[in-house]
Design an enzyme around this catalytic site. Structure first.
Site, PDB file in Angstrom:
ATOM      1  N   ASP A 147       0.809  -1.224   0.000  1.00  0.00           N
ATOM      2  CA  ASP A 147       0.000   0.000   0.000  1.00  0.00           C
ATOM      3  C   ASP A 147       0.845   1.279   0.000  1.00  0.00           C
ATOM      4  O   ASP A 147       0.340   2.357  -0.326  1.00  0.00           O
ATOM      5  CB  ASP A 147      -0.915   0.032   1.233  1.00  0.00           C
ATOM      6  CG  ASP A 147      -1.771  -1.207   1.356  1.00  0.00           C
ATOM      7  OD1 ASP A 147      -2.089  -1.805   0.320  1.00  0.00           O
ATOM      8  OD2 ASP A 147      -2.112  -1.577   2.498  1.00  0.00           O
ATOM      9  N   ARG A 293      -0.528  -8.859  -4.563  1.00  0.00           N
ATOM     10  CA  ARG A 293       0.422  -9.208  -3.497  1.00  0.00           C
ATOM     11  C   ARG A 293       1.245 -10.441  -3.834  1.00  0.00           C
ATOM     12  O   ARG A 293       2.230 -10.718  -3.160  1.00  0.00           O
ATOM     13  CB  ARG A 293      -0.347  -9.496  -2.197  1.00  0.00           C
ATOM     14  CG  ARG A 293      -0.992  -8.312  -1.598  1.00  0.00           C
ATOM     15  CD  ARG A 293      -1.031  -8.341  -0.089  1.00  0.00           C
ATOM     16  NE  ARG A 293      -1.400  -9.567   0.546  1.00  0.00           N
ATOM     17  CZ  ARG A 293      -2.428  -9.702   1.422  1.00  0.00           C
ATOM     18  NH1 ARG A 293      -3.181  -8.661   1.698  1.00  0.00           N
ATOM     19  NH2 ARG A 293      -2.659 -10.840   2.005  1.00  0.00           N
TER      20      ARG A 293
END
Ligand code: F6P
Length: 366
Positions: A147, A293
Site C-alpha cells: 500500500d 500481493r
C-alpha cells in the site's frame, strides 16, 4: 547488551520482498556470530505453542535462506489476526473476543533466549513493535506493504511489484475495452491510500483515477468519458482504489472481524453500476485484489528488501531499538517507531504526481 540470538517475524498481509528481508537479516546475523530463529505467523509461534507440534520457531541457517530472494510470500508465514495486544481468543460462548497477550510474548521471548526481534510488517506491526519495546523488549522494525502508506520511509517494498502488475493488467484491459466499446472499472488494493491506484493508473494510461484522498463525483468521470467519445474514443479505463468513496459517502467495507482491521472492497462494482447507469454504456468491473500481493518481487523491491534486512541487523548491532529502518535515498536511515507510526502516509494532493495526472487530462473525480 551483547546479542547471541535474534528472532525474525513477518506480520500483516504479505508483500513481495519479505523473503529477501529474511535472507539478508539471517546472513547478516550469522556473519556476526548470532543465532537466528524465525517466529511463525507473526507472534503466533510464541503464543500458540500447541498449534505447531514441531515448534513455533524455525531455526534459520544459511541453508534455510538459500534461493529465496525472488520468492513471493514469506517462509515464516504471516497473519493479520495476531496482534498480541488484541489477540482474538475463543471464549466459552463460542465467540471470539480480544485479549491482551503481550506479556505472554515477552515471557516466551525470554524463554527462548531471544535477545532481540526484527519485526517486518506494516503500520499495525510497527505499532505492536513499539508497544513491545515499552514492555522492555528490544525490537527493530522493517516496513513492508504494497500500500506504501507507511510514514517515515520514502517507499515500502512490495509497492513497486504491485504497481507493475496492476499496470500490466491495465495494458491488457485496453484491447478488450476497445473491442467492446466498454468502460472497464479496475479496483485495486491500497487501503485508505491511493498510491497503487495513482501510480498504476498513470503508468497504465487510465482515463480516470479515483483515490481516497479525493472523494469523487462521477459527473467529472462522465465528462471525461464524453470528451473521449467526442474524439472518437469509445472505451474508457477507470482505476478505483478500494478505499475511494463518493463525496458525502463512505468507504465500502466488506466486513470487520474481531482482532482484525476492517476489510475494504466492493467500490469497483458500485462505480461500474453507477457509470453504466449514468453513461448508458456497457461497463465491467475487474477486481485485482490479492493478485497484487502475489508473485516474485521486482528488482527494485528485492534490492530495498535486502538493504532493509541488512540494515535492521546493523541497527541491532549498534545497540538501537524501538526504531524502524527507512529508505531515505540514497541511503537507509533509522526513524523512531513513534515517528513512523504517528500517521498514515496518503498521496499528497499538492505533489507533482497528482499534478501530472491533471496535466494529462486524467479525471480524478473532482
Ligand atoms: O495491506 C495490504 C492489503 O493487501 C491491503 O491493500 C488490503 O486492503 C488488505 O491487505 C487485504 O487484507 P486481507 O489479506 O486480509 O484480505
Amino acid at each position: 547488551m551483547k546479542i547471541n540470538k535474534i528472532g525474525i517475524t513477518t506480520g500483516g498481509g504479505d508483500a513481495p520482498g519479505l523473503n529477501a528481508v529474511i535472507r539478508a537479516a539471517v546472513l547478516s546475523s550469522l556473519g556476526r556470530g548470532w543465532e537466528c530463529v524465525g517466529i511463525r505467523d507473526g507472534y503466533n509461534g510464541l503464543l500458540e505453542r500447541g498449534r505447531y507440534p514441531e515448534s513455533g520457531l524455525i531455526r534459520l541457517e544459511r541453508e534455510s535462506v538459500r534461493g529465496i530472494t525472488h520468492l513471493g510470500g514469506t517462509i515464516l508465514g504471516t497473519t493479520n489476526r495476531g496482534n498480541p495486544f488484541h489477540y482474538p481468543t475463543l471464549n466459552s460462548s463460542g465467540t471470539y473476543s480480544e485479549v491482551d497477550r503481550s506479556d505472554d510474548v515477552v515471557a516466551a521471548a525470554k524463554d527462548h533466549r531471544l535477545d532481540a526481534i526484527i519485526s517486518v510488517g506494516g503500520d499495525g506491526s510497527m505499532a505492536i513493535a513499539h508497544a513491545l519495546c515499552r514492555k522492555g523488549m528490544r525490537l527493530v522494525g522493517v516496513p513492508k506493504t504494497i500500500d506504501n502508506d507507511l510514514d517515515g520511509t520514502v517507499v515500502t517494498f512490495g509497492f513497486d511489484t504491485a504497481v507493475a502488475f496492476a499496470t500490466s493488467c491495465l495494458d491488457r484491459l485496453h484491447s478488450t475495452a476497445e473491442a467492446h466499446r466498454r468502460i472497464m472499472v479496475v479496483e485495486v488494493m491500497g487501503r485508505y491510500a491511493g498510491w497503487i491506484a495513482l501510480h498504476a493508473g498513470l503508468s497504465g494510461t487510465a482515463d480516470a483515477i479515483l483515490i481516497p484522498e479525493i472523494p469523487y463525483n462521477l459527473d467529472s468521470v462522465i465528462r471525461k468519458i464524453k470528451e473521449r467519445e467526442g474524439q472518437g474514443r469509445t472505451f474508457s479505463i477507470v482505476v478505483v482504489a478500494e478505499g475511494a468513496y463518493p463525496a458525502g459517502g463512505e468507504h465500502v467495507v466488506q466486513n470487520k472481524e474481531v482482532g482484525r482491521a476492517e476489510r475494504l472492497g466492493g467500490i469497483g462494482d458500485q462505480v461500474a453500476a453507477d457509470l453504466q447507469e449514468l453513461s448508458g454504456q456497457d461497463t465491467r468491473a475487474v477486481v485485482l485484489g490479492h493478485l497484487l500481493r502475489g508473485g516474485s518481487p521486482s528488482t527494485s523491491d528485492r534490492l530495498i528488501a535486502l538493504r532493509f534486512g541488512a540494515a535492521a541487523v546493523r541497527a541491532l548491532d549498534e545497540g538501537l531499538s524501538d526504531c524502524m529502518v527507512a529508505l531515505d535515498p540514497p541511503t537507509v536511515r533509522y526513524v523512531p517507531l513513534t515517528e513512523a507510526t504517528q500517521r498514515m502516509k496518503q498521496v499528497p494532493l499538492d505533489g507533482d504526481t497528482i499534478q501530472t495526472a491533471r496535466d494529462l487530462g486524467i479525471s480524478l473525480g473532482d
